[in-house]
Motif scaffolding. Sequence first.
Motif, PDB file in Angstrom:
ATOM      1  N   GLY A  11       1.006  -1.186   0.108  1.00  0.00           N
ATOM      2  CA  GLY A  11       0.187   0.017  -0.017  1.00  0.00           C
ATOM      3  C   GLY A  11       0.995   1.288   0.087  1.00  0.00           C
ATOM      4  N   SER A  12       0.398   2.363   0.086  1.00  0.00           N
ATOM      5  CA  SER A  12       1.165   3.341   0.133  1.00  0.00           C
ATOM      6  C   SER A  12       1.965   3.950   1.070  1.00  0.00           C
ATOM      7  N   SER A  13       1.434   3.229   2.283  1.00  0.00           N
ATOM      8  CA  SER A  13       2.048   3.863   3.687  1.00  0.00           C
ATOM      9  C   SER A  13       2.517   2.509   4.498  1.00  0.00           C
ATOM     10  N   SER A  14       2.157   1.111   3.855  1.00  0.00           N
ATOM     11  CA  SER A  14       2.350   0.073   4.463  1.00  0.00           C
ATOM     12  C   SER A  14       2.672  -1.269   3.495  1.00  0.00           C
ATOM     13  N   VAL A  15       3.347  -2.157   3.942  1.00  0.00           N
ATOM     14  CA  VAL A  15       3.683  -3.598   3.265  1.00  0.00           C
ATOM     15  C   VAL A  15       3.151  -4.388   4.392  1.00  0.00           C
ATOM     16  N   LYS A  16       2.212  -5.312   3.566  1.00  0.00           N
ATOM     17  CA  LYS A  16       1.484  -6.348   4.458  1.00  0.00           C
ATOM     18  C   LYS A  16       1.908  -7.838   3.793  1.00  0.00           C
ATOM     19  N   ALA A  17       2.210  -8.582   4.561  1.00  0.00           N
ATOM     20  CA  ALA A  17       2.620  -9.843   3.947  1.00  0.00           C
ATOM     21  C   ALA A  17       1.850 -11.107   4.743  1.00  0.00           C
ATOM     22  N   ILE A 213     -11.346   3.882   3.752  1.00  0.00           N
ATOM     23  CA  ILE A 213     -10.774   4.845   3.997  1.00  0.00           C
ATOM     24  C   ILE A 213      -9.492   4.665   4.718  1.00  0.00           C
ATOM     25  N   GLY A 214      -8.485   4.454   4.008  1.00  0.00           N
ATOM     26  CA  GLY A 214      -7.090   4.427   4.786  1.00  0.00           C
ATOM     27  C   GLY A 214      -6.209   5.540   4.524  1.00  0.00           C
ATOM     28  N   SER A 215      -5.068   5.273   4.109  1.00  0.00           N
ATOM     29  CA  SER A 215      -3.991   6.094   3.914  1.00  0.00           C
ATOM     30  C   SER A 215      -4.387   6.776   2.516  1.00  0.00           C
ATOM     31  N   GLY A 216      -4.864   5.660   1.474  1.00  0.00           N
ATOM     32  CA  GLY A 216      -5.409   6.219   0.335  1.00  0.00           C
ATOM     33  C   GLY A 216      -6.932   5.836   0.661  1.00  0.00           C
ATOM     34  N   ALA A 217      -7.964   7.019  -0.147  1.00  0.00           N
ATOM     35  CA  ALA A 217      -9.378   6.632   0.576  1.00  0.00           C
ATOM     36  C   ALA A 217     -10.166   6.824  -0.721  1.00  0.00           C
ATOM     37  N   THR A 293       0.874  15.598  10.003  1.00  0.00           N
ATOM     38  CA  THR A 293       1.139  14.347  10.183  1.00  0.00           C
ATOM     39  C   THR A 293       0.128  13.549   9.194  1.00  0.00           C
ATOM     40  N   THR A 294       0.600  12.102   8.947  1.00  0.00           N
ATOM     41  CA  THR A 294      -0.137  11.414   8.107  1.00  0.00           C
ATOM     42  C   THR A 294      -0.896  10.260   9.034  1.00  0.00           C
ATOM     43  N   ASP A 295      -0.895  10.463  10.316  1.00  0.00           N
ATOM     44  CA  ASP A 295      -1.535   9.653  11.345  1.00  0.00           C
ATOM     45  C   ASP A 295      -2.892  10.139  11.512  1.00  0.00           C
ATOM     46  N   PHE A 296      -4.246   9.595  10.958  1.00  0.00           N
ATOM     47  CA  PHE A 296      -5.317  10.015  11.246  1.00  0.00           C
ATOM     48  C   PHE A 296      -5.987   9.945  12.564  1.00  0.00           C
ATOM     49  N   SER A 297      -5.281   9.090  13.305  1.00  0.00           N
ATOM     50  CA  SER A 297      -5.735   8.978  14.731  1.00  0.00           C
ATOM     51  C   SER A 297      -5.461  10.132  15.610  1.00  0.00           C
ATOM     52  N   GLN A 298      -4.495  11.101  15.058  1.00  0.00           N
ATOM     53  CA  GLN A 298      -4.120  12.157  15.573  1.00  0.00           C
ATOM     54  C   GLN A 298      -5.114  13.398  15.236  1.00  0.00           C
ATOM     55  N   ALA A 341     -14.777   0.924   5.889  1.00  0.00           N
ATOM     56  CA  ALA A 341     -13.703   0.018   5.844  1.00  0.00           C
ATOM     57  C   ALA A 341     -12.473   0.710   5.649  1.00  0.00           C
ATOM     58  N   GLY A 342     -11.128  -0.046   5.577  1.00  0.00           N
ATOM     59  CA  GLY A 342      -9.998   0.715   5.610  1.00  0.00           C
ATOM     60  C   GLY A 342      -9.347   1.070   7.076  1.00  0.00           C
ATOM     61  N   GLY A 343      -8.160   1.421   7.288  1.00  0.00           N
ATOM     62  CA  GLY A 343      -7.821   1.791   8.454  1.00  0.00           C
ATOM     63  C   GLY A 343      -8.478   2.737   9.293  1.00  0.00           C
ATOM     64  N   ILE A 344      -9.023   3.886   8.545  1.00  0.00           N
ATOM     65  CA  ILE A 344      -9.403   5.077   9.387  1.00  0.00           C
ATOM     66  C   ILE A 344     -11.261   4.356   9.288  1.00  0.00           C
ATOM     67  N   GLY A 345     -11.668   4.059   8.260  1.00  0.00           N
ATOM     68  CA  GLY A 345     -13.341   3.763   8.566  1.00  0.00           C
ATOM     69  C   GLY A 345     -13.571   2.600   9.464  1.00  0.00           C
ATOM     70  N   GLU A 346     -12.653   1.664   9.632  1.00  0.00           N
ATOM     71  CA  GLU A 346     -12.704   0.665  10.519  1.00  0.00           C
ATOM     72  C   GLU A 346     -12.397   1.017  12.180  1.00  0.00           C
ATOM     73  N   LYS A 347     -11.631   2.063  12.302  1.00  0.00           N
ATOM     74  CA  LYS A 347     -11.107   2.469  13.698  1.00  0.00           C
ATOM     75  C   LYS A 347     -11.433   3.625  14.240  1.00  0.00           C
ATOM     76  N   SER A 348     -12.063   4.518  13.114  1.00  0.00           N
ATOM     77  CA  SER A 348     -12.364   5.856  13.712  1.00  0.00           C
ATOM     78  C   SER A 348     -14.069   6.115  13.817  1.00  0.00           C
ATOM     79  N   ALA A 349     -14.320   5.717  15.117  1.00  0.00           N
ATOM     80  CA  ALA A 349     -15.827   5.918  15.626  1.00  0.00           C
ATOM     81  C   ALA A 349     -16.095   7.430  15.272  1.00  0.00           C
TER      82      ALA A 349
HETATM   83  N1  LIG Z   1      -7.981   4.626  15.821  1.00  0.00           N
HETATM   84  C1  LIG Z   1      -7.683   5.412  14.686  1.00  0.00           C
HETATM   85  N2  LIG Z   1      -8.406   6.370  14.330  1.00  0.00           N
HETATM   86  C2  LIG Z   1      -8.312   7.090  13.016  1.00  0.00           C
HETATM   87  N3  LIG Z   1      -7.391   6.687  11.955  1.00  0.00           N
HETATM   88  C3  LIG Z   1      -6.688   5.448  12.475  1.00  0.00           C
HETATM   89  C4  LIG Z   1      -6.734   4.748  13.686  1.00  0.00           C
HETATM   90  N4  LIG Z   1      -5.863   3.787  13.352  1.00  0.00           N
HETATM   91  C5  LIG Z   1      -5.407   3.801  12.418  1.00  0.00           C
HETATM   92  N5  LIG Z   1      -5.776   4.742  11.683  1.00  0.00           N
HETATM   93  C6  LIG Z   1      -5.094   5.225  10.358  1.00  0.00           C
HETATM   94  O1  LIG Z   1      -5.387   4.386   9.400  1.00  0.00           O
HETATM   95  C7  LIG Z   1      -4.537   4.776   8.196  1.00  0.00           C
HETATM   96  C8  LIG Z   1      -3.865   3.267   7.764  1.00  0.00           C
HETATM   97  O2  LIG Z   1      -4.914   2.803   6.989  1.00  0.00           O
HETATM   98  P1  LIG Z   1      -4.580   1.339   5.956  1.00  0.00           P
HETATM   99  O3  LIG Z   1      -6.056   0.944   5.389  1.00  0.00           O
HETATM  100  O4  LIG Z   1      -4.196   0.487   6.981  1.00  0.00           O
HETATM  101  O5  LIG Z   1      -3.641   2.114   4.971  1.00  0.00           O
HETATM  102  P2  LIG Z   1      -2.723   1.604   3.795  1.00  0.00           P
HETATM  103  O6  LIG Z   1      -3.477   0.194   3.595  1.00  0.00           O
HETATM  104  O7  LIG Z   1      -3.342   2.690   2.740  1.00  0.00           O
HETATM  105  O8  LIG Z   1      -1.282   1.623   3.934  1.00  0.00           O
HETATM  106  C9  LIG Z   1      -3.464   5.747   8.836  1.00  0.00           C
HETATM  107  O9  LIG Z   1      -3.703   6.942   8.416  1.00  0.00           O
HETATM  108  C10 LIG Z   1      -3.576   5.608  10.364  1.00  0.00           C
HETATM  109  O10 LIG Z   1      -3.550   6.740  10.888  1.00  0.00           O
END
Ligand SMILES: Nc1ncnc2c1ncn2[C@@H]1O[C@H](COP(=O)(O)OP(=O)(O)O)[C@@H](O)[C@H]1O
Length: 420
Positions: A11-17, A213-217, A293-298, A341-349
Amino acid sequence: MPRIILSVNAGSSSVKATFYKLENPPVAVLDAQVSGITSPPQTLKYSTATSKKKEQLKESLGTPPDAFKYLLRRCLTDSDLAQLAGMDDVVFICHRIVHGGDYTQAIEINDETYHNLKKIEDLAPLHNFPALEIIRKCRQELPNVKNIAHFDSAFHHTLPKHVRTYAIDQEVATRNKLRKYGFHGISYAFILRSVAEFLGKPQQDTNLIVMHIGSGASVCAIKAGKSIDTSMGLTPLAGLPGATRSGDVDPSLVFHYTSEASSLSPASTKEMHISTAEEILNKKSGWKGLTGTTDFSQIAVDNPPTENHRLAFDILVDRICGFVGNYFVKLRGRVDALVFAGGIGEKSALLRQAVTQECSSLGFDLDAQRNSHGAEDDKPVTDLTRDYSSDKKEAKPRVLICQTDEQFQMAYHSVNHMKI
Ligand SMILES: Nc1ncnc2c1ncn2[C@@H]1O[C@H](COP(=O)(O)OP(=O)(O)O)[C@@H](O)[C@H]1O
Ligand SMILES: CC(=O)OP(=O)(O)O
Ligand SMILES: [Mg+2]
């Protein structure tokens, strides 16, 4: 020893294997990921059936191919995996390739298909270049293992002509392959399958509005099990803003941003040609450009540290709702579920709450408690709809979280739909 599938998602911010036992469905034996490639510190997450580890990396892995090499080395020295399998047991490797050009389904990599993908690399240089580098290394170092390319764009081959066509000179468009392709399709295929099963409906009767909704959305409208529109375009830059991407801007902005915008960027190499404009809009914009920051949790917090953090959140919610409204109309209001779905969609209430509230006039209704509880472990789909247990639930579109899994989708697709 069992036969093993390795699935790689650059992905753009991660590599998953992820390593799977070759069964149907495939069974994960080891999952490893490096995240934060665009924004150190980089972290390694690592899980097997019996253990979970998370550590900050001391060395900095500059590119996705470096991260892949590192992951492979770590996985192959893992004592849990060593008991289960070695690299000799790997039968094939699935690779996520974001841009597949005109390919409408997964293909096996050989000299010809590799060459075809190299030819369209410039359509997504930031994604395809590293993914093809990973494939090149695998072919070089593991010559007996098959490599299968799965394309993000393939899911969207059903886009109607008037949706995929840009209003430009069609001779130029055809010659240069300039059209909407759409991405995150491996994820959308996983989500469609999982949500249809959850709803108890055949895929071909399922209508969804899905947000990855992740690093790319991106957002996708699925009608009768087929993608009919999606927010990304010729490249993954279009549509929603992301971690480092601007999303939609007036195309003329490029001419006014800096005078060097159209020249080749210093990051350009013999293999990867990108302009300064591409680099700015892909790598220096989005949350990074707005907040640093690129960290959406902030950013997705009740009390954001700066006004620009708040602004970044409001911009994302605004742009998502624009697509939800658009796709609701295209689906004639017949929507089985709105899916996060995606990192943000799954984690950000907070994000789910803001989007659903803004779209409440369309009938989406979120249970606050379920939403703050979030995704249920080990279940691909979690229902967040209010009145979950009442008789009226059938009448309302559901609001769901789907924990998407691109590595699993690639392995599953290969086992079920390819001659391997
Ligand atoms: N609790 C959270 N709240 C909001 N955003 C989060 C949370 N945990 C992770 N993220 C964000 O999710 C994104 C990564 O999503 P992901 O789908 O794994 O990315 P990608 O596959 O594009 O590399 C990052 O921007 C990260 O900051
Ligand atoms: C297509 C795309 O943007 O992928 P990712 O979100 O993994 O960067
Ligand atoms: Mg991703």
